[in-house]
Write a protein that holds these residues in place. Structure first.
Motif, PDB file in Angstrom:
ATOM      1  N   ASP A 308     -37.907 109.265 -83.573  1.00 14.17           N
ATOM      2  CA  ASP A 308     -36.664 109.642 -84.262  1.00 14.17           C
ATOM      3  C   ASP A 308     -36.838 110.865 -85.163  1.00 14.17           C
ATOM      4  O   ASP A 308     -35.971 111.749 -85.167  1.00 14.17           O
ATOM      5  N   PRO A 309     -37.925 110.976 -85.932  1.00  8.28           N
ATOM      6  CA  PRO A 309     -38.126 112.221 -86.696  1.00  8.28           C
ATOM      7  C   PRO A 309     -38.235 113.457 -85.793  1.00  8.28           C
ATOM      8  O   PRO A 309     -37.756 114.539 -86.147  1.00  8.28           O
ATOM      9  N   LEU A 310     -38.861 113.277 -84.623  1.00  2.81           N
ATOM     10  CA  LEU A 310     -38.962 114.400 -83.682  1.00  2.81           C
ATOM     11  C   LEU A 310     -37.576 114.837 -83.226  1.00  2.81           C
ATOM     12  O   LEU A 310     -37.256 116.032 -83.207  1.00  2.81           O
ATOM     13  N   LEU A 311     -36.729 113.869 -82.878  1.00  2.00           N
ATOM     14  CA  LEU A 311     -35.396 114.204 -82.386  1.00  2.00           C
ATOM     15  C   LEU A 311     -34.533 114.818 -83.479  1.00  2.00           C
ATOM     16  O   LEU A 311     -33.668 115.659 -83.191  1.00  2.00           O
ATOM     17  N   ALA A 312     -34.755 114.427 -84.695  1.00  2.00           N
ATOM     18  CA  ALA A 312     -34.009 115.046 -85.799  1.00  2.00           C
ATOM     19  C   ALA A 312     -34.373 116.521 -85.929  1.00  2.00           C
ATOM     20  O   ALA A 312     -33.546 117.350 -86.333  1.00  2.00           O
ATOM     21  N   ARG A 313     -35.593 116.860 -85.559  1.00  2.00           N
ATOM     22  CA  ARG A 313     -36.065 118.244 -85.661  1.00  2.00           C
ATOM     23  C   ARG A 313     -35.621 119.093 -84.475  1.00  2.00           C
ATOM     24  O   ARG A 313     -35.454 120.316 -84.604  1.00  2.00           O
ATOM     25  N   THR A 314     -35.428 118.478 -83.297  1.00  2.00           N
ATOM     26  CA  THR A 314     -35.149 119.268 -82.089  1.00  2.00           C
ATOM     27  C   THR A 314     -33.667 119.435 -81.794  1.00  2.00           C
ATOM     28  O   THR A 314     -33.306 120.243 -80.932  1.00  2.00           O
ATOM     29  N   LEU A 523     -38.479 132.985 -82.373  1.00  2.00           N
ATOM     30  CA  LEU A 523     -37.765 131.855 -81.782  1.00  2.00           C
ATOM     31  C   LEU A 523     -38.702 130.866 -81.090  1.00  2.00           C
ATOM     32  O   LEU A 523     -38.241 129.831 -80.591  1.00  2.00           O
ATOM     33  N   ALA A 524     -39.991 131.170 -81.045  1.00  2.00           N
ATOM     34  CA  ALA A 524     -40.918 130.300 -80.318  1.00  2.00           C
ATOM     35  C   ALA A 524     -40.936 128.893 -80.894  1.00  2.00           C
ATOM     36  O   ALA A 524     -41.063 127.906 -80.158  1.00  2.00           O
ATOM     37  N   ASP A 525     -40.803 128.768 -82.219  1.00  3.33           N
ATOM     38  CA  ASP A 525     -40.825 127.452 -82.863  1.00  3.33           C
ATOM     39  C   ASP A 525     -39.456 126.801 -82.887  1.00  3.33           C
ATOM     40  O   ASP A 525     -39.291 125.709 -83.452  1.00  3.33           O
ATOM     41  N   LYS A 526     -38.481 127.459 -82.289  1.00  2.81           N
ATOM     42  CA  LYS A 526     -37.118 126.918 -82.294  1.00  2.81           C
ATOM     43  C   LYS A 526     -36.577 126.740 -80.881  1.00  2.81           C
ATOM     44  O   LYS A 526     -35.373 126.584 -80.692  1.00  2.81           O
ATOM     45  N   THR A 527     -37.471 126.774 -79.900  1.00  2.00           N
ATOM     46  CA  THR A 527     -37.025 126.746 -78.509  1.00  2.00           C
ATOM     47  C   THR A 527     -37.801 125.723 -77.700  1.00  2.00           C
ATOM     48  O   THR A 527     -39.039 125.763 -77.633  1.00  2.00           O
ATOM     49  N   ILE A 528     -37.070 124.795 -77.098  1.00  3.96           N
ATOM     50  CA  ILE A 528     -37.634 123.861 -76.122  1.00  3.96           C
ATOM     51  C   ILE A 528     -37.738 124.595 -74.785  1.00  3.96           C
ATOM     52  O   ILE A 528     -36.796 125.282 -74.371  1.00  3.96           O
ATOM     53  N   LEU A 557     -44.552 119.768 -49.817  1.00  6.23           N
ATOM     54  CA  LEU A 557     -43.150 120.173 -49.885  1.00  6.23           C
ATOM     55  C   LEU A 557     -42.396 119.499 -51.018  1.00  6.23           C
ATOM     56  O   LEU A 557     -41.296 119.949 -51.375  1.00  6.23           O
ATOM     57  N   VAL A 558     -42.929 118.410 -51.581  1.00  7.20           N
ATOM     58  CA  VAL A 558     -42.163 117.667 -52.590  1.00  7.20           C
ATOM     59  C   VAL A 558     -42.929 117.415 -53.889  1.00  7.20           C
ATOM     60  O   VAL A 558     -42.309 117.010 -54.883  1.00  7.20           O
ATOM     61  N   ARG A 559     -44.224 117.636 -53.921  1.00 12.33           N
ATOM     62  CA  ARG A 559     -44.945 117.485 -55.183  1.00 12.33           C
ATOM     63  C   ARG A 559     -44.844 118.806 -55.941  1.00 12.33           C
ATOM     64  O   ARG A 559     -45.154 119.874 -55.404  1.00 12.33           O
ATOM     65  N   ILE A 560     -44.411 118.734 -57.196  1.00  9.39           N
ATOM     66  CA  ILE A 560     -44.001 119.947 -57.905  1.00  9.39           C
ATOM     67  C   ILE A 560     -44.612 120.013 -59.301  1.00  9.39           C
ATOM     68  O   ILE A 560     -44.977 118.988 -59.888  1.00  9.39           O
ATOM     69  N   PRO A 561     -44.716 121.219 -59.868  1.00  7.26           N
ATOM     70  CA  PRO A 561     -45.050 121.348 -61.300  1.00  7.26           C
ATOM     71  C   PRO A 561     -43.852 120.926 -62.140  1.00  7.26           C
ATOM     72  O   PRO A 561     -42.698 121.170 -61.764  1.00  7.26           O
ATOM     73  N   PHE A 562     -44.119 120.303 -63.285  1.00  5.16           N
ATOM     74  CA  PHE A 562     -43.052 119.743 -64.109  1.00  5.16           C
ATOM     75  C   PHE A 562     -43.616 119.619 -65.520  1.00  5.16           C
ATOM     76  O   PHE A 562     -44.584 118.875 -65.741  1.00  5.16           O
ATOM     77  N   ALA A 563     -43.071 120.364 -66.461  1.00  7.74           N
ATOM     78  CA  ALA A 563     -43.633 120.366 -67.814  1.00  7.74           C
ATOM     79  C   ALA A 563     -42.530 120.595 -68.835  1.00  7.74           C
ATOM     80  O   ALA A 563     -41.529 121.263 -68.551  1.00  7.74           O
ATOM     81  N   VAL A 564     -42.735 120.034 -70.038  1.00 12.13           N
ATOM     82  CA  VAL A 564     -41.798 120.197 -71.147  1.00 12.13           C
ATOM     83  C   VAL A 564     -42.594 120.607 -72.380  1.00 12.13           C
ATOM     84  O   VAL A 564     -43.571 119.935 -72.755  1.00 12.13           O
ATOM     85  N   HIS A 565     -42.182 121.715 -72.988  1.00  8.99           N
ATOM     86  CA  HIS A 565     -42.807 122.175 -74.236  1.00  8.99           C
ATOM     87  C   HIS A 565     -41.816 121.982 -75.382  1.00  8.99           C
ATOM     88  O   HIS A 565     -40.705 122.529 -75.355  1.00  8.99           O
ATOM     89  N   VAL A 566     -42.227 121.182 -76.340  1.00  9.97           N
ATOM     90  CA  VAL A 566     -41.433 120.981 -77.549  1.00  9.97           C
ATOM     91  C   VAL A 566     -42.257 121.491 -78.720  1.00  9.97           C
ATOM     92  O   VAL A 566     -43.398 121.040 -78.913  1.00  9.97           O
ATOM     93  N   PRO A 567     -41.755 122.448 -79.468  1.00 10.29           N
ATOM     94  CA  PRO A 567     -42.526 122.955 -80.611  1.00 10.29           C
ATOM     95  C   PRO A 567     -42.995 121.807 -81.504  1.00 10.29           C
ATOM     96  O   PRO A 567     -42.224 120.917 -81.867  1.00 10.29           O
ATOM     97  N   GLY A 568     -44.276 121.827 -81.819  1.00 12.86           N
ATOM     98  CA  GLY A 568     -44.851 120.783 -82.658  1.00 12.86           C
ATOM     99  C   GLY A 568     -45.470 119.639 -81.888  1.00 12.86           C
ATOM    100  O   GLY A 568     -46.183 118.816 -82.480  1.00 12.86           O
ATOM    101  N   VAL A 569     -45.208 119.534 -80.599  1.00 13.59           N
ATOM    102  CA  VAL A 569     -45.818 118.497 -79.762  1.00 13.59           C
ATOM    103  C   VAL A 569     -46.975 119.134 -78.994  1.00 13.59           C
ATOM    104  O   VAL A 569     -46.794 120.126 -78.286  1.00 13.59           O
ATOM    105  N   LYS A 570     -48.162 118.580 -79.158  1.00  9.79           N
ATOM    106  CA  LYS A 570     -49.348 119.169 -78.554  1.00  9.79           C
ATOM    107  C   LYS A 570     -49.288 119.099 -77.032  1.00  9.79           C
ATOM    108  O   LYS A 570     -48.748 118.162 -76.453  1.00  9.79           O
TER     109      LYS A 570
END
Length: 711
Positions: A308-314, A523-528, A557-570
């Protein structure tokens, strides 16, 4: 010529076409190197040659004693039986519909072939009636036509366009018969042709009813067959009496060819006592799902993970969504060979949470991107609000940058809903629908401009950049030498792989410029940042794969790269099983509007981003379903079952131990295979239709609902 000798000439026409077809069948059997297949294919070829010869003899009989021009037109008329069904499909795809006269070509092209063939018949008759030299010229011309068909079948049609492949196969058999007729002019008694026909028909019926019963023969034919594979598939489609896509003949495996709900690959409803998928048993009833944890337990785990604190920040952050069309998992996977060739992408992924068990819902862009936008397992159902509309409703300035080809395949309606600025990048300057230059810079420039405009508006933004160059690796001819020299070998070492890697480097540099722009504007610290591919790609390293992608569902054909970067999450690596359907709930949670789209079929991956307790994350045994037009698949990690209904083939692989899918476990693990096949019923049905009719239907389905009446 007397009536008796005329009948003898017609008999030779029939026998010549049978003989030519038998020779081609024998060649195909020898090439495949399997006696069982040869014993099936030779009669199949012979029976097809008999049908062609009978039609040819009938047309010659009708043409007899007519003016030469009329006779030639009559003899060429049977070509319509091939060209009309072929052209009905050949000009129905997303590319072909952009051609001039696309609506008329399904009729104009067969007429043009008919007239051209009639001219060839007229000329050939004159040559055949002349001296030995003239006849030799005619023979060489037909032989050249045969060779041209064989070349076009392999190099022009490639692995797509089944109707065209089937038409080319029939044309090659017809050419072989014509070649014999020109090479040897003779007469036969009618009873000789009758005897030949009786033997060929008897063997053909035996092949139809008893041939290809062994799965090994069907697999060999499906993977390595050429004319034989096309003929068998054509005959199965003709002899599919209930229209369900499978036949009871030629090893098609349909256990009830009068019931369209029962065929190999059908959804087998567990526990109903009916064997819908024709595997010999009713699907087992799955165990009931575990009860959901009580709310107090969920709240406790969320608190422990700091969700919840993370979501309040993002919630007020920008969202940069980067997709690369047709990008394989193995190029950027952790530990991939020479991954450092792509430094900006590798660094971005290492600073993100990477999901290494991500499976696309299809090997084609239409289903995959539609799933991403709708968050639904069946992405072609009407939805109240798309992900893009939800982003705009959250107060974000929305921009997307797509190549024109993507909007044609996915549809303009769905991709434009919720977008304030839709920017189209053209990858085809000289020839329409043929990629002829690198477009990464154009996509990047549009992205940088969108960030600049959003900054001036002083509001958060959502930006979707869809890079396309690796998709065009087989079309772009002028790849700069500097790019080619800058990349080294990866897991796949074909010539296509080198070009593919060079084009990914161009995208790497483009993405790097976008990331630099974010850093320059603080904007790097403000962008997902979300990074994914719509599907994988074939680099022609495996004969089971098509020339590029689509049609089948093998891992490349179906296995893919998939990643999420959230500032502050290692940055970290996660092994949760995920797919495109999870992106909408994840992004909506991150921007503070989890209920903006309802219902959704995916999982919110925020708990996985922070490595929360498994009770909050996708189950480890989650079934990820893939829909394609020739094959469907279920992945329950580490196992992938693949079902090819039309050929009655089932395969099972361990993706962890055998990522190249060389060791088929289906025969050794029948219970596991059956259980995974049954899990296909857990997913909604998806219509896979890439014709113009299918695209029009998807456009209609994608329309926003009418405004609700005010109370």
């Amino acid at each position: 010529m007397s009536s008796g000798s005329a009948r003898s000439s017609y008999a030779w026409i029939i026998v010549a076409h049978v003989a030519g077809a038998l020779v081609l069948g024998a060649v195909e059997g020898v090439r495949l190197g399997t006696l069982g297949l040869a014993l099936v294919l030779v009669p199949v070829f012979g029976a097809t040659g008999l049908a062609i010869g009978a039609v040819a003899a009938l047309s010659e009989r009708i043409a007899a004693r007519r003016a030469p021009a009329i006779a030639a037109l009559v003899v060429a008329a049977p070509s319509f039986a091939v060209t009309l069904p072929v052209c009905a499909r050949l000009f129905d795809g997303a590319y072909a519909r952009t051609l001039p006269l696309a609506g008329q070509l399904p009729v104009l092209a067969p007429v043009a072939v008919w007239v051209g063939l009639a001219a060839a018949v007229a000329i050939g008759r004159r040559l055949a009636a002349g001296d030995l030299t003239s006849r030799a010229i005619a023979v060489l011309a037909v032989a050249g036509a045969f060779g041209g068909l064989a070349w076009a079948k392999r190099h022009v049609l490639g692995t797509g366009y089944f109707p065209a492949h089937a038409g080319a196969a029939v044309a090659m058999l017809a050419s072989a018969g014509v070649l014999l007729r020109l090479a040897r002019r003779t007469q036969l008694r009618a009873y000789t042709a009758t005897a030949v026909a009786a033997v060929v028909l008897g063997c053909g019926v035996a092949s139809a009813t008893d041939g290809l019963r062994r799965e090994s023969d069907r697999r060999e034919l499906a993977m390595r067959g050429e004319i034989g594979r096309d003929l068998v598939r054509l005959l199965r489609s003709i002899l599919d009496f209930d229209g369900d896509g499978a036949s009871a003949l030629f090893g098609g495996g349909d256990c009830d060819d009068r019931d369209p709900t029962r065929y190999p690959g059908a959804i087998d409803i567990p526990g109903d006592g009916i064997d819908q998928d024709c595997d010999g048993e009713d699907a087992p009833v799955p165990p009931p799902p575990p009860p959901p944890p009580p709310p107090v337990t969920i709240a406790k785990h969320r608190a422990n993970a700091g969700i919840d604190p993370l979501l309040a920040r993002t919630r007020d952050m920008n969202v940069l969504f980067i997709t690369v069309d047709a990008l394989r998992f193995d190029l950027l996977a952790p530990g991939a060979p020479n991954r450092s060739d792509f430094p900006r992408l590798a660094r971005m992924l290492d600073e993100s949470v990477q999901f290494t068990r991500a499976i696309a819902p299809a090997a084609g862009t239409d289903i995959s991107l539609s799933t991403l936008v709708t968050g639904r397992g069946d992405p072609f159902q009407p939805v109240e609000r798309t992900l893009l509309e939800a982003m705009r409703a959250s107060g974000r300035r929305t921009t997307s940058v797509f190549p024109a080809e993507v909007t044609r395949h996915v549809g303009e309606v769905l991709l434009s809903r919720g977008i304030e600025r839709l920017r189209i990048v053209h990858t085809d300057w000289d020839s329409e629908d043929v990629g002829d230059h690198i477009s990464a810079d154009d996509t990047t420039n549009e992205g940088v401009l969108a960030i600049d405009l959003a900054g001036k508006a002083a509001q958060p933004w959502f930006l979707w950049l869809h890079y396309f160059d690796v998709h065009e690796h087989h079309q772009i001819k002028d790849i700069p030498d500097e790019l080619l020299r800058s990349v080294r070998e990866g897991r796949v070492t074909t010539g296509d792989a080198q070009r593919y890697r060079a084009l990914l480097l161009a995208i790497d540099r483009g993405v790097g410029r976008v990331l630099d722009e974010l850093a320059k504007r603080n904007l790097a610290d403000k962008t997902i940042i979300v990074f994914a591919s719509d599907h994988g790609e074939s680099l022609k390293e495996d004969p089971r794969l098509p020339d590029t992608h689509g049609a089948v569902a093998y891992a490349p054909l179906v296995r893919i790269p998939f990643a999420v970067h959230v500032p502050g999450v290692k940055g970290a690596v996660r092994t949760d099983p995920v797919s495109h359907v999870d992106l909408a709930p994840t992004l909506l949670a991150l921007i503070g509007t989890p209920a903006a789209m309802q219902p959704l079929d995916g999982y919110d991956l925020v708990p996985a981003l922070v490595d929360a307790d498994p009770v909050l994350r996708p189950p480890a045994n989650r079934a990820l379903v893939v829909h394609e037009d020739q094959q469907w698949s279920v992945v329950e990690w580490p196992y992938q079952v693949l079902v090819r209904p039309g050929d009655d083939l089932v395969e099972l692989y361990d993706l962890e131990r055998d990522p190249d899918q060389r060791d088929d476990l289906a025969a050794r693990r029948p219970e596991l295979t059956r259980r995974l096949r049954a899990r296909f019923a857990e997913a909604p049905a998806v219509r896979v239709d890439r014709t113009s009719e299918g695209r029009a239907w998807r456009e209609q389905q994608a329309r926003p609902p009418p405004p609700r009446a005010q109370p």
